[in-house]
Design a protein around this motif. Structure first.
Motif, PDB file in Angstrom:
ATOM      1  N   ILE A   1       0.822  -1.212   0.000  1.00 32.80           N
ATOM      2  CA  ILE A   1       0.000   0.000   0.000  1.00 32.80           C
ATOM      3  C   ILE A   1       0.854   1.260   0.000  1.00 32.80           C
ATOM      4  O   ILE A   1       0.328   2.353  -0.136  1.00 32.80           O
ATOM      5  CB  ILE A   1      -0.996   0.035   1.179  1.00 32.80           C
ATOM      6  N   GLY A   2       2.163   1.109   0.180  1.00 32.93           N
ATOM      7  CA  GLY A   2       3.038   2.272   0.169  1.00 32.93           C
ATOM      8  C   GLY A   2       4.336   1.999   0.894  1.00 32.93           C
ATOM      9  O   GLY A   2       4.707   0.850   1.128  1.00 32.93           O
ATOM     10  N   THR A   3       5.009   3.073   1.253  1.00 33.74           N
ATOM     11  CA  THR A   3       6.252   2.970   2.006  1.00 33.74           C
ATOM     12  C   THR A   3       6.101   3.716   3.323  1.00 33.74           C
ATOM     13  O   THR A   3       5.354   4.693   3.422  1.00 33.74           O
ATOM     14  CB  THR A   3       7.449   3.559   1.225  1.00 33.74           C
ATOM     15  N   VAL A   4       6.819   3.232   4.315  1.00 34.66           N
ATOM     16  CA  VAL A   4       6.803   3.843   5.635  1.00 34.66           C
ATOM     17  C   VAL A   4       8.252   3.979   6.089  1.00 34.66           C
ATOM     18  O   VAL A   4       9.113   3.197   5.694  1.00 34.66           O
ATOM     19  CB  VAL A   4       5.953   2.999   6.630  1.00 34.66           C
ATOM     20  N   GLY A   5       8.533   4.987   6.891  1.00 39.04           N
ATOM     21  CA  GLY A   5       9.895   5.161   7.365  1.00 39.04           C
ATOM     22  C   GLY A   5       9.983   6.219   8.448  1.00 39.04           C
ATOM     23  O   GLY A   5       9.004   6.893   8.772  1.00 39.04           O
TER      24      GLY A   5
END
Length: 158
Positions: free
Chosen positions: A32-36
């Motif tokens: 669903i996307g990127t996280v950081g």
């Protein structure tokens, strides 16, 4: 709902107040996307499908166990907190895998602590020597990884 972090990139040198990392966020096998996080104490950032992120966040708050803050107040486990826990789990598993490659890791039954002995590519001989000196020791190298990880986590967590 199965929430996973994949392709985790971790930067220990930049982790100050929080873990500095980036990863792909997948929900039920779909990215669903990127996280950081930049590692300086701020919140995680998310890029991707905001509706899926909001749904996963609501699911986490409704279904995951609450945690207690420093002030003793119970708090909901939101998606950001859960991602932080997933990174911690990944780091612990990575550390155990690294240790098992070059060392015999044993849990001493007398004190419950973990000890590591370099095996210098003589794993079986090193295990036999450890067991002679410490009868009843649990050798993590001989356990299924999930079981070894549980013992390792219990001994290394504060």
């Amino acid at each position: 709902m199965k929430i996973e972090l994949k392709a985790i990139q971790y930067a220990a040198f930049s982790s100050e107040e929080t873990n500095c990392y980036s990863a792909s966020l997948t929900i039920d096998g779909r990215k669903i996307g990127t996280v950081g996080n930049d590692g300086h104490g701020g919140p995680d950032r998310f890029d991707g499908d905001r509706a899926a992120f909001a749904a996963a966040d609501a699911w986490c708050k409704a279904n995951l166990p609450k945690w207690t803050g420093h002030d003793g107040t119970p708090r909901d486990t939101d998606l950001e907190f859960h991602c932080g826990q997933l990174v911690e789990d990944w780091l612990i598993a990575r550390d155990l895998k690294t240790a098992l490659r070059t060392k015999v890791v044993m849990r001493d039954p007398a004190d419950g602590c973990l000890y590591e002995v370099k095996h210098r590519k003589r794993v079986e001989a090193t295990i036999a020597g450890v067991l002679r000196q410490h009868p009843g020791a649990v050798i993590l190298n001989t356990l299924p990884f999930a079981e070894a990880l549980t013992l390792y986590r219990a001994a290394t967590s504060p």
